[in-house]
Design a protein around this motif. Structure first.
Motif, PDB file in Angstrom:
ATOM      1  N   ILE A   5      -9.795 -12.984   5.242  1.00  0.00           N
ATOM      2  CA  ILE A   5      -8.431 -13.254   5.248  1.00  0.00           C
ATOM      3  C   ILE A   5      -8.097 -13.166   6.880  1.00  0.00           C
ATOM      4  CG2 ILE A   5      -6.260 -12.595   4.512  1.00  0.00           C
ATOM      5  CD1 ILE A   5      -7.749 -13.462   2.121  1.00  0.00           C
ATOM      6  N   CYS A   6      -7.662 -14.280   7.492  1.00  0.00           N
ATOM      7  CA  CYS A   6      -7.293 -14.050   8.850  1.00  0.00           C
ATOM      8  C   CYS A   6      -5.983 -12.983   8.846  1.00  0.00           C
ATOM      9  CB  CYS A   6      -6.840 -15.707   9.235  1.00  0.00           C
ATOM     10  SG  CYS A   6      -6.119 -15.925  10.937  1.00  0.00           S
ATOM     11  N   THR A   7      -6.430 -12.600  10.181  1.00  0.00           N
ATOM     12  CA  THR A   7      -5.529 -11.516  10.255  1.00  0.00           C
ATOM     13  C   THR A   7      -4.316 -12.027  11.049  1.00  0.00           C
ATOM     14  OG1 THR A   7      -6.975 -11.060  12.604  1.00  0.00           O
ATOM     15  CG2 THR A   7      -7.111  -9.398  10.491  1.00  0.00           C
ATOM     16  N   ASN A   8      -4.359 -13.278  11.434  1.00  0.00           N
ATOM     17  CA  ASN A   8      -3.276 -14.017  12.464  1.00  0.00           C
ATOM     18  C   ASN A   8      -2.280 -14.465  11.381  1.00  0.00           C
ATOM     19  OD1 ASN A   8      -1.864 -14.574  14.822  1.00  0.00           O
ATOM     20  ND2 ASN A   8      -2.790 -16.458  14.610  1.00  0.00           N
ATOM     21  N   CYS A   9      -2.796 -15.579  10.446  1.00  0.00           N
ATOM     22  CA  CYS A   9      -2.187 -16.396   9.672  1.00  0.00           C
ATOM     23  C   CYS A   9      -2.257 -15.933   8.267  1.00  0.00           C
ATOM     24  CB  CYS A   9      -2.337 -17.954   9.774  1.00  0.00           C
ATOM     25  SG  CYS A   9      -4.020 -18.169   9.107  1.00  0.00           S
ATOM     26  N   HIS A  10      -2.812 -15.025   7.826  1.00  0.00           N
ATOM     27  CA  HIS A  10      -3.244 -14.427   6.513  1.00  0.00           C
ATOM     28  C   HIS A  10      -3.573 -15.454   5.420  1.00  0.00           C
ATOM     29  CE1 HIS A  10      -1.514 -10.742   7.919  1.00  0.00           C
ATOM     30  NE2 HIS A  10      -0.462 -11.654   8.394  1.00  0.00           N
ATOM     31  N   GLN A  11      -4.477 -16.522   6.082  1.00  0.00           N
ATOM     32  CA  GLN A  11      -4.917 -17.503   5.040  1.00  0.00           C
ATOM     33  C   GLN A  11      -6.319 -17.194   4.833  1.00  0.00           C
ATOM     34  OE1 GLN A  11      -2.995 -20.134   3.597  1.00  0.00           O
ATOM     35  NE2 GLN A  11      -1.492 -18.985   4.609  1.00  0.00           N
ATOM     36  N   PRO A  12      -6.920 -17.440   3.704  1.00  0.00           N
ATOM     37  CA  PRO A  12      -8.302 -17.244   3.424  1.00  0.00           C
ATOM     38  C   PRO A  12      -9.146 -18.254   3.827  1.00  0.00           C
ATOM     39  CG  PRO A  12      -7.277 -17.972   1.482  1.00  0.00           C
ATOM     40  CD  PRO A  12      -6.125 -17.886   2.404  1.00  0.00           C
ATOM     41  N   SER A  13     -10.325 -18.008   4.434  1.00  0.00           N
ATOM     42  CA  SER A  13     -11.223 -19.055   4.836  1.00  0.00           C
ATOM     43  C   SER A  13     -12.587 -18.398   4.274  1.00  0.00           C
ATOM     44  CB  SER A  13     -11.552 -19.194   6.317  1.00  0.00           C
ATOM     45  OG  SER A  13     -11.949 -17.897   6.807  1.00  0.00           O
ATOM     46  N   PHE A  14     -13.535 -19.452   4.176  1.00  0.00           N
ATOM     47  CA  PHE A  14     -14.690 -19.421   3.245  1.00  0.00           C
ATOM     48  C   PHE A  14     -16.077 -19.836   4.199  1.00  0.00           C
ATOM     49  CE2 PHE A  14     -11.366 -19.540   0.313  1.00  0.00           C
ATOM     50  CZ  PHE A  14     -11.570 -18.697  -0.656  1.00  0.00           C
ATOM     51  N   SER A  15     -16.934 -18.999   4.127  1.00  0.00           N
ATOM     52  CA  SER A  15     -18.187 -19.433   4.809  1.00  0.00           C
ATOM     53  C   SER A  15     -19.298 -19.112   3.923  1.00  0.00           C
ATOM     54  CB  SER A  15     -18.118 -18.758   6.109  1.00  0.00           C
ATOM     55  OG  SER A  15     -19.526 -19.066   6.906  1.00  0.00           O
TER      56      SER A  15
END
Ligand SMILES: [Zn+2]
Length: 70
Positions: A5-15
């Motif tokens: 979860i991005c600490t800046n925009c709080h959107q989840p990202s996957f890798s």
């Protein structure tokens, strides 16, 4: 699959890998050092679906109760 979860925009990202630099695809914030969590597996998703189904059933019971009351 890993999820952050991005600490800046709080959107989840996957890798698919927890290694290497990890840049938020939404805001380009560097989230390499953010703690990652395993992405939801099927079991987890199934549990959520069951929870939702239970909720739906409860709501139905609730409206039946209301109908009886009326
Ligand atoms: Zn972001």
């Amino acid at each position: 699959m890993f999820k952050k979860i991005c600490t800046n925009c709080h959107q989840p990202s996957f890798s698919s890998s927890e290694r290497g630099q990890w840049i938020c695809p939404v805001c380009s914030h560097d989230i390499t050092h953010v703690f990652h969590q395993p992405a939801e597996d099927r079991n987890e998703r199934q549990k959520k679906l069951e929870l939702l189904a239970n909720k739906y059933t409860q709501n139905q019971n609730h409206s039946q109760a209301i109908n009886k009351y009326i």
